[in-house]
Design an enzyme around this catalytic site. Structure first.
Site, PDB file in Angstrom:
ATOM      1  N   ASN A   1     -38.671  30.057  -7.611  1.00 59.43           N
ATOM      2  CA  ASN A   1     -37.525  29.332  -7.070  1.00 59.43           C
ATOM      3  C   ASN A   1     -36.344  30.284  -6.886  1.00 59.43           C
ATOM      4  O   ASN A   1     -36.044  30.688  -5.772  1.00 59.43           O
ATOM      5  CB  ASN A   1     -37.156  28.167  -7.990  1.00 59.43           C
ATOM      6  N   SER A   2     -35.754  30.741  -7.995  1.00 61.31           N
ATOM      7  CA  SER A   2     -34.575  31.610  -7.885  1.00 61.31           C
ATOM      8  C   SER A   2     -34.854  32.847  -7.049  1.00 61.31           C
ATOM      9  O   SER A   2     -34.008  33.272  -6.253  1.00 61.31           O
ATOM     10  CB  SER A   2     -34.114  32.053  -9.279  1.00 61.31           C
TER      11      SER A   2
ATOM     12  N   ALA B   1     -41.578  30.690 -13.650  1.00 62.07           N
ATOM     13  CA  ALA B   1     -40.285  31.165 -14.153  1.00 62.07           C
ATOM     14  C   ALA B   1     -40.244  32.662 -14.427  1.00 62.07           C
ATOM     15  O   ALA B   1     -41.180  33.241 -14.965  1.00 62.07           O
ATOM     16  CB  ALA B   1     -39.860  30.428 -15.426  1.00 62.07           C
ATOM     17  N   GLY B   2     -39.139  33.233 -14.017  1.00 63.02           N
ATOM     18  CA  GLY B   2     -38.818  34.611 -14.356  1.00 63.02           C
ATOM     19  C   GLY B   2     -39.130  35.635 -13.288  1.00 63.02           C
ATOM     20  O   GLY B   2     -38.697  36.789 -13.394  1.00 63.02           O
TER      21      GLY B   2
ATOM     22  N   LYS C   1     -44.211  18.021 -13.597  1.00 59.81           N
ATOM     23  CA  LYS C   1     -43.963  19.275 -14.316  1.00 59.81           C
ATOM     24  C   LYS C   1     -43.170  18.910 -15.563  1.00 59.81           C
ATOM     25  O   LYS C   1     -41.992  18.566 -15.480  1.00 59.81           O
ATOM     26  CB  LYS C   1     -43.165  20.251 -13.444  1.00 59.81           C
TER      27      LYS C   1
END
Lengths: 66, 269
Positions: free
Chosen positions: B214-215, B192-193, B105
């Site tokens: 992830n988050s 992401a996001g 990545k």
């Protein structure tokens, strides 16, 4: 012999090879990538690389990340 | 999660076939066990890891061990921390040495404030690494022009951002993502996001091949339960895409689903 390990001076007591240094630092048999003076040393070739005074050795491993 | 829908609905990237369309990051988890439980619950077959210098003696040493206990996981090292193409290329080579995986990545964000990917350095790193045989998966701005350029230099997939890393702002780039999906001949993975499973479903509904979270999982109250929720949402979104959504109407016009006869009105002679 003194080498630079991850940017810090490190006095080896018995290691004269990359493999020996990994064992001395507790990374023998661990999953680390080794860079010697800017050159990546594949795991299978480490025993063949002798260390010299002042060599720069960097060790890398995986950590958590996205 | 349990297999739902068509079991043959797999996808391929870099010559590897995957059935799960949910990719997971390994950052920000409370501990290695929570991470491993969440990844297992997500059904992810593809997980990202970062690379750092050894030192400090942190518990992150156990990370790889926990991951390898999970069967069928392909590691995708990222190049986080790289601020230039040269640094990313170096990180990719080290990652391949450690993972034995061709996947990388490419992630180059020079500004820690917004973590926006640098399109020029990302392109240069992708070009060099693809030529070296890496399966390059670039984290990139949601830009259809850059997407085409990255595809042309041999990237294995495109990973445009939904919104800023860790922001939980969802698919702020939805219009651009649609343009990327329309033009791409390689898998598009929203990276992401994302915050809510519904956003992951929306990404799959618009034709994205997969999402990477992830988050949203790591920072959830119950990471394993949230991972499962994302897995279901991704499966639902994919099923909806395959089923074919009805055309969108105009904002003002409604179309009845029942016959509009005025049978209840008084019949006037």
């Amino acid at each position: 012999m003194k080498v630079i390990l991850n940017g810090e001076p490190f006095e080896t007591t018995r290691a004269d090879s990359v493999t020996g240094l990994l064992e001395e630092t507790g990374f023998g048999g661990r999953e680390v990538a080794v860079v010697l003076n800017g050159e990546m040393i594949p795991a299978g070739a480490r025993g063949a690389y002798r260390l010299s005074e002042g060599d720069h050795v960097e060790l890398f491993r995986f950590v958590a990340g996205g | 999660m349990k297999e739902t829908g068509n079991a043959d609905d797999s996808w391929t990237v870099g010559g590897h076939r995957f059935t799960s369309r949910l990719l997971m990051g390994t950052g920000k988890f409370r501990d290695a066990e929570t991470m491993a439980d969440a990844i297992q619950a997500s059904g992810a077959q593809f997980v990202t890891v970062a690379l750092r210098r050894v030192g400090g003696g942190s518990g992150a040493d156990d990370l790889l061990e926990s991951l390898l206990k999970l069967r069928g996981i392909t590691l995708m090292p990222n190049t986080s921390g790289a601020r230039t193409a040269a640094e990313a290329i170096r990180a990719a080579r080290l990652g391949r040495e450690l993972s034995g995986s061709p996947f990388v990545k490419v992630e180059i964000h020079p500004d820690p404030h917004h973590l926006m990917p640098d399109p020029i350095e990302t392109f240069e790193a992708a070009r060099v690494l693809a030529a070296e045989g890496f399966a390059v998966m670039p984290y990139m701005p949601a830009d259809p022009v850059l997407a085409r350029r990255l595809e042309d230099v041999g990237c294995a997939s495109l990973m445009p951002q939904g919104s800023a890393i860790g922001s939980g702002r969802g698919l702020a780039t939805a219009d651009m993502l649609r343009l990327i999906v329309r033009g791409a001949r390689i898998p598009v993975i929203v990276d992401a996001g994302l915050r809510a499973p519904s956003e992951a479903a929306a990404a799959l509904e618009m034709g994205c091949e997969a999402v990477l979270v992830n988050s949203a999982v790591a920072a959830a109250g119950d990471p394993a339960a949230m991972a499962d929720a994302f897995a279901r949402a991704v499966a639902a979104g994919r099923s909806a895409f395959m089923a074919g959504l009805m055309p969108r109407g105009s904002e003002t016009a409604a179309t009845s689903t029942s016959p509009l006869t005025s049978f209840l009105s008084p019949v006037t002679p």
